[in-house]
Design an enzyme around this catalytic site. Structure first.
Site, PDB file in Angstrom:
ATOM      1  N   LYS A  79       0.855  -1.200   0.144  1.00 41.11           N
ATOM      2  CA  LYS A  79      -0.041   0.007  -0.082  1.00 41.11           C
ATOM      3  C   LYS A  79       0.876   1.209   0.028  1.00 41.11           C
ATOM      4  CE  LYS A  79      -3.700   1.931   2.874  1.00 41.11           C
ATOM      5  NZ  LYS A  79      -4.797   1.879   3.910  1.00 41.11           N
ATOM      6  N   SER A 154      -9.576   1.743   2.819  1.00 43.48           N
ATOM      7  CA  SER A 154      -8.604   2.765   1.994  1.00 43.48           C
ATOM      8  C   SER A 154      -7.787   1.619   1.289  1.00 43.48           C
ATOM      9  CB  SER A 154      -8.166   3.620   2.895  1.00 43.48           C
ATOM     10  OG  SER A 154      -7.329   3.037   3.719  1.00 43.48           O
ATOM     11  N   SER A 178      -9.665  -0.670   6.978  1.00 42.54           N
ATOM     12  CA  SER A 178      -9.414  -0.418   5.825  1.00 42.54           C
ATOM     13  C   SER A 178      -8.581  -1.594   5.168  1.00 42.54           C
ATOM     14  CB  SER A 178      -8.180   0.555   5.709  1.00 42.54           C
ATOM     15  OG  SER A 178      -8.916   1.917   5.418  1.00 42.54           O
TER      16      SER A 178
END
Ligand code: GLN
Length: 639
Positions: A79, A154, A178
């Site tokens: 990420k 996210s 997330s």
């Protein structure tokens, strides 16, 4: 494409160690797949072909393959809010555009030391703030199961990359859901470890008392394998825990006698019927395994969203104060006063959701509101934690659906932040109480969209939920179903040559590839102790198929979906952001990197109303000097 990949991380590592596969072949296969498919998904914001191939070559040159580590030769995506040395790290924010960290986050160091090959950075909501990956300065990622829907967020880029079999495993971060929510939306396994289990050093801070890095995988065994690599104390993160170490989860399927608690009352409202049905079916599977399922109460869980959005925004407003144009991030100057420079910099650097949260967080911390709002939220956080403690005196695990709905449509919740926040209703409590929680696929909706099952355990009982999730997955191996169309050679758009949503790999269109994958997967399952024969799997697949695709309507819906996707593709193609691409190329070149914009760089951005203009493009580093870091901002976990 090499038969080396797609596969599981366990399978890749085993084959590498046995000398059956070269890390370079696996890496090239992953890059090839990303190159062909990611233009339609946009899971990646940076692809480091150069760095990945160099790492893979170094692994291939090692004489001691058996010593390389549990992720030997495994391609991994990270990420983009986790620092990677020499590789841009933006957290989805224009404020960090051009930031190239001079150091690796502890988790990245550990991945590399375990033999992993980092292929690139994945898209996310800006600073992790969002539930759909639409709040990214880089534009949204799409859901591999349905290009008109969000992958959740996210960490939507990492979830989508795993679900689309671009990489077998990936890293995300979870503050209020997330990792688990996008895992559920995309049909991947996603794990938020106990707070303190994994170091936050090198994670771009959002809300430091909640943030935790964790893994995504296609299988529970792969997810566990990555978590074992990440876990453990780190002197550079003051909150990383020594408890529960050494840590050796055992995935042996033995769950008989465990007790699973269901907070029925809390689950009563707002859960879509398909989600409820799959959740109830999962509970039946538990019962069949000799697990007792009992009702429990979590009286304060209904306040979790309110508490979460007070605590998280308060901490975010403080953490994000560093992006002031002096200490961190870019600067928008001018002739004015210092405060004007701050204001201009933050106005230009932050997207609207981040601004909303900084304002809300600043407000709740302000004199006069602190006691009424922030302090109150902390008190309810304690009550919620006590609810969990009381429940865990009676049960070993608490189960809920991961989210009340399946993946919602792109743009659907952008104009209504509250609706967006409600996507976290079942995921927000675990981080507030510091608990480990995992999302494991538990079937599909009538529309063919994945549904996730969430399991939570007491602090440092991460192994218990992984064992349970694995036992469930052995009974219901939903991971073997792949998103439509994505295994077909030579296609890169979601609409062409599609397979029906949820249709299993077996007997698919691309028979050879499927056969290989099938054999590989069967082998991996056997390695992991999943000793089902082919017949058992076939029977299960048939049953699975009947269970989640009984509908005659599905075909019609699939066709309608296909039309919508075609429309979306057309829209997308009308909105390339060339000017930004060129500007970014100039910026990057100025930093001494040689960047070539490949397929992804020119991949168009959605023109859908409600999206902020894309402020930087996807970049593909194909060759050039490894930059030594910009000397710019960094963000540590020891906040
Ligand atoms: N969706 C939640 C939020 O927007 C959770 C985000 C996260 O876990 N990073 O804050």
């Amino acid at each position: 494409m090499s038969p080396a990949f797609p596969g599981t991380a366990a399978g890749v590592a085993r084959a590498f160690v046995a000398g059956e596969l070269r890390a370079t072949d696996v890496c090239e296969a992953a890059l090839d797949r990303i190159g062909r498919l990611d233009a339609g998904i946009r899971a990646f914001v940076t692809i480091d072909a150069d760095g990945a191939l160099a790492a893979a070559r170094a692994l291939d040159a090692r004489p001691d393959r058996a010593q390389v580590g549990p992720l030997a030769g495994v391609p991994v995506a990270v990420k983009d809010n986790i620092c990677t040395r020499g590789l841009a790290t933006t957290a989805g924010s224009a404020a960090l555009r051009g930031f190239v960290p001079p150091y690796d986050a502890t988790v990245v160091e550990r991945l590399r030391a375990a033999g992993a090959v980092i292929v690139g950075k994945t898209n996310c909501d800006e600073f992790g703030m969002g539930s759909s990956t639409e709040h990214s300065a880089c534009g949204p990622t799409t859901n591999p199961w349905d290009a008109s829907r969000t992958p959740g967020g996210s960490s939507g880029g990492s979830a989508a990359a795993v679900a689309a079999r671009l990489v077998p495993v990936a890293l995300g971060s979870d503050t209020g859901g997330s990792i688990r929510q996008p895992a559920g939306f995309c049909g991947a396994v996603g794990m938020k470890p106990t707070y303190g289990r994994v170091s936050r050093y090198g994670l771009v801070a959002f809300a430091s008392s909640l943030d935790q890095i964790g893994p995504f995988g296609l299988t529970v065994a792969d997810t566990t394998r990555v978590l074992q690599v990440l876990a453990g104390p780190d002197p550079r993160d003051a909150t990383s825990a020594r408890d529960g170490v050494p840590w050796e989860p055992v995935l042996d399927g033995r769950v008989r006698g465990l007790r699973v608690g269901i907070p029925r009352r809390w689950l009563e409202s707002g859960v879509e019927p398909d989600v409820s049905a799959r959740f109830d079916a999962a509970l039946d599977v538990f019962r069949g395994l000799g697990v007792s399922v009992v009702d429990i109460e979590l009286p304060h869980a209904r306040h979790a969203i309110a508490v979460y959005y007070l605590v998280a925004t308060a901490e975010a407003s403080s953490n994000l104060a560093r992006y002031d144009g002096v200490r961190y991030g870019g600067r928008v100057g001018g002739d004015g006063a210092l405060t004007e420079m701050y204001a201009r910099t933050r106005e230009a650097g932050f997207g609207s959701e981040v601004k909303r949260r900084v304002m809300l967080g600043t407000f709740v911390l302000g004199a006069g509101y602190y006691d009424q709002l922030y302090m109150k939220a902390l008190q309810v956080r304690t009550l919620l934690t006590r609810d969990f403690d009381a429940a865990f005196a009676r049960v070993d695990i608490i189960a809920t659906p991961t989210s009340p709905t399946t993946a919602f449509r792109l743009g659907e919740r952008l104009a209504d932040p509250l609706q967006m926040y409600l996507a976290d209703v079942f995921t927000a409590p675990a981080p507030l109480a510091g608990l480990p929680a995992v999302s494991v696929p538990c079937g599909f909706s009538t529309e063919g969209l994945p549904i996730g099952l969430q399991l939570m355990a007491p602090r440092f009982e991460d192994a218990t939920i992984l064992r349970m999730a694995d036992a469930y997955e052995r009974e219901q191996p939903w991971w073997r179903h792949s998103p439509p169309g994505l295994f077909l050679e030579g296609t890169s758009t979601a609409g062409r040559g599609r397979r029906r949503a949820g249709e299993p790999l077996d007997g698919g269109v691309d028979g050879d590839t499927d056969q290989r994958e099938r054999q590989q997967r069967q082998q991996h399952r056997e390695e992991a102790g999943h000793g089902h024969g082919d017949h058992a799997d076939d029977a299960r697949d048939d049953q699975d198929r009947q269970e989640h695709q009984p509908q005659h309507q599905l075909q019609q819906e699939a066709e309608q979906q296909e039309r919508q996707e075609d429309q979306l593709q057309q829209q997308l193609q009308q909105a390339p952001d060339q000017a930004d691409d060129q500007q970014a190329a100039k910026d990057q070149d100025a930093q001494g990197q040689h960047i070539e914009h490949g397929t992804l760089a020119s991949s168009p951005r959605p023109a859908a109303p409600g999206y902020e203009p894309c402020s930087y493009p996807v970049t593909q580093i194909l060759r050039g000097r490894r930059p030594e870091g910009s000397g710019g901002p960094s963000s540590g976990g020891a906040a």
